[in-house]
Design a protein around this motif. Structure first.
Motif, short mmCIF file in Angstrom:
data_model
loop_
_atom_site.label_atom_id
_atom_site.label_comp_id
_atom_site.label_asym_id
_atom_site.label_seq_id
_atom_site.Cartn_x
_atom_site.Cartn_y
_atom_site.Cartn_z
N LEU A 149 0.78 -1.23 0.00
CA LEU A 149 0.00 0.00 0.00
C LEU A 149 0.82 1.28 0.00
O LEU A 149 0.26 2.34 -0.25
N SER A 150 2.11 1.21 0.31
CA SER A 150 2.82 2.47 0.47
C SER A 150 2.96 3.16 -0.88
O SER A 150 3.06 2.52 -1.92
N LEU A 151 2.95 4.48 -0.83
CA LEU A 151 3.00 5.27 -2.05
C LEU A 151 4.40 5.79 -2.24
O LEU A 151 5.14 5.96 -1.27
N PRO A 152 4.76 6.09 -3.48
CA PRO A 152 6.05 6.75 -3.68
C PRO A 152 6.06 8.09 -2.97
O PRO A 152 5.01 8.73 -2.84
N LEU A 153 7.22 8.52 -2.52
CA LEU A 153 7.32 9.75 -1.73
C LEU A 153 6.62 10.89 -2.45
O LEU A 153 6.93 11.21 -3.59
N ARG A 154 5.66 11.48 -1.75
CA ARG A 154 4.86 12.50 -2.41
C ARG A 154 5.56 13.85 -2.35
O ARG A 154 6.28 14.15 -1.41
N ASN A 300 -0.80 3.49 6.37
CA ASN A 300 -0.75 3.14 4.96
C ASN A 300 -2.14 3.04 4.37
O ASN A 300 -2.38 3.48 3.25
N PHE A 301 -3.08 2.45 5.15
CA PHE A 301 -4.45 2.38 4.65
C PHE A 301 -5.00 3.78 4.47
O PHE A 301 -5.56 4.12 3.42
N ALA A 302 -4.84 4.61 5.52
CA ALA A 302 -5.43 5.95 5.47
C ALA A 302 -4.76 6.79 4.38
O ALA A 302 -5.42 7.53 3.66
N GLY A 303 -3.45 6.66 4.25
CA GLY A 303 -2.73 7.44 3.25
C GLY A 303 -3.15 7.06 1.84
O GLY A 303 -3.33 7.92 0.97
N ARG A 304 -3.34 5.78 1.61
CA ARG A 304 -3.77 5.31 0.29
C ARG A 304 -5.14 5.88 -0.04
O ARG A 304 -5.39 6.32 -1.16
N ARG A 305 -6.01 5.89 0.98
CA ARG A 305 -7.34 6.38 0.75
C ARG A 305 -7.31 7.85 0.39
O ARG A 305 -7.98 8.30 -0.54
#
Lengths: 333, 122
Positions: A149-154, A300-305
């Motif tokens: 779920l982790s995103l590339p550094l925003r 990770n869940f909340a960030g993805r959302r």
């Protein structure tokens, strides 16, 4: 029974978790009840909520007949019930389970480990190797969620004020003030559970989930960005690894001191003092890893959302409308 | 005469409810909920086996003669936390499946898989 609304399903699972926690209290399993109350009624419901906001709230109407499944279930259940007919009665004192290792734990653990809570002495000392494996599984699951779920550094969030004004957590003044008062006490309680686990119900696992629940509450009410600033992601990840490392290194130190792996007797001149040091350290390691992994999972869940929501907002608005009309595609609500 | 076994029957009932949800429902989130119910039934199975009549919680104290079996408590206490960690992993997989297939219904995913398979084979 055929609930199509997944939100109701998640709510029911929360109630079910709370019920089973109180059931465990009735059955004298206070340590288990502690964990189940924090996990079953709290964190698991929260994670499922986070997941259904991303995957859509209702279930598609069924297309296949459940008869075959019912048949399988009834046959399996019947065989299992037939299998229970030879089992010892509920609560019987002379059941085989209570004859094997339990008498040793109950009678000798005070002399051998010197900790009144037998659950802690079994978890931390007699079966410490087992617990090490479980902590490793939790750590691995945290890494798995991170990988999925982790995103590339925003890049820096563009318009903090505009987007966050719409957020729910900016509005609920009462909730925010009450939780601001409560959170320190929840954290204090978690620390009490962590360090009092030798004498009463408690220990690293319970303290870890309670601590994480307090931080998740903070993140829910004050926004993910604020929470991320307080609990730096990479430091949290480091703590998850450090906890497991601390646990394993206690084992290695006892190896170097001439004992077996995780044999705390050799950690101090007096075996009982050694046991106390060992249990304190490994419980600390367990607490670190469990807290950090739970935080990693939630963030990770909340960030993805959040990223998904931003993506749908940024993409052309007319496309958004058509998406909203065609029942629920990406974005959920 | 078998009434003393009722704890196992409740466990079997819960277990079968969870099992039914896992095999009969196509929605992946519901499958995970079913697995959670199944898991809890196993927890209840262990904890009820460790219970002793007129026993006390396994924390040593003066004047207590009988304690419940501490071993199931240890096993289940760690299993709960491991369970939530693996459930979270499952939910993460579901989220990724939704992102790439646009659906979390088993049959729709299967149809899409079938289509791509047919395309690559011919």
């Amino acid at each position: 029974m055929r609930t199509k609304d997944l939100l109701a399903v998640v709510m029911l699972t929360g109630i079910y978790g709370l019920l089973s926690a109180s059931f465990f209290v009735v059955l004298d399993a206070v340590d288990v009840a502690f964990t189940e109350a924090a996990v079953g009624a709290g964190i698991s419901g929260l994670l499922m909520l986070a997941a259904i906001t991303m995957t859509g709230r209702s279930e598609a109407p069924k297309r296949h007949k459940p008869l075959l499944a019912l048949l399988v279930v009834f046959i399996t259940g019947g065989m299992l019930i037939y299998g229970t007919l030879d089992m010892p009665y509920f609560g019987s004192f002379d059941a085989p389970v209570h004859q094997h290792v339990a008498p040793r734990y109950i009678n000798d653990s005070m002399q051998e480990v010197g900790v009144p809570n037998i659950v802690t002495s079994v978890l931390g000392s007699y079966r410490a190797f087992d617990t090490l494996g479980e902590v490793a599984v939790i750590f691995t699951a945290g890494i798995g969620v991170l990988a999925l779920l982790s995103l590339p550094l925003r890049r820096k969030p563009l318009q903090i004020d505009e987007s966050s004004e719409k957020q729910m957590h900016e509005q609920h003044m009462v909730l925010r003030i009450v939780s601001k008062i409560l959170i320190p006490f929840i954290l204090l309680f978690a620390l009490y559970v962590q360090f009092h686990g030798d004498f009463g119900p408690g220990g690293g696992f319970q303290a870890g989930v309670i601590f994480a629940a307090a931080i998740i509450l903070y993140a829910m009410l004050f926004g993910l960005d604020t929470a991320r600033r307080v609990f730096n992601q990479s430091i949290v990840q480091l703590i998850a690894a450090l906890g497991l490392l601390l646990y394993a290194s206690v084992g290695v130190v006892s190896l170097f001191n001439g004992g077996n792996f995780l044999d705390y007797n050799v950690l101090a001149a007096d075996p009982i003092a050694g046991q106390h040091i060992g249990i304190l350290l490994i419980e600390l390691g367990v607490g670190f890893t469990v807290t950090a992994v739970m935080i990693i999972i939630f963030f990770n869940f909340a960030g993805r959302r959040e990223a998904q929501q931003q993506a749908t907002e940024l993409s052309s608005p007319e496309l958004n409308v058509t998406q909203a009309n065609s029942t629920e595609q990406k974005g959920g609500e | 005469m078998f009434l003393g076994l009722y704890n196992y029957w409740i466990v079997v009932l819960l277990m079968m409810i969870g099992f039914y949800i896992v095999i009969a429902h196509g929605n992946l989130i519901k499958k995970l909920v079913g697995l959670t119910i199944f898991q809890t039934s196993v927890f209840i199975f262990y904890i009820s086996m460790g219970n002793v009549d007129s026993g006390s919680a396994p924390i040593l104290a003066e004047g207590v003669a009988r304690y419940s079996n501490p071993l199931p408590h240890v096993l289940i206490l760690t299993a709960i936390v491991v369970g939530i960690a693996t459930t979270a992993l499952g939910l993460a997989l579901v989220v990724r499946i939704k992102e790439s297939y646009g659906s979390i219904e088993e049959d729709e995913i299967q149809i899409q898989d079938q289509l791509t398979e047919d395309k690559t084979s011919c």
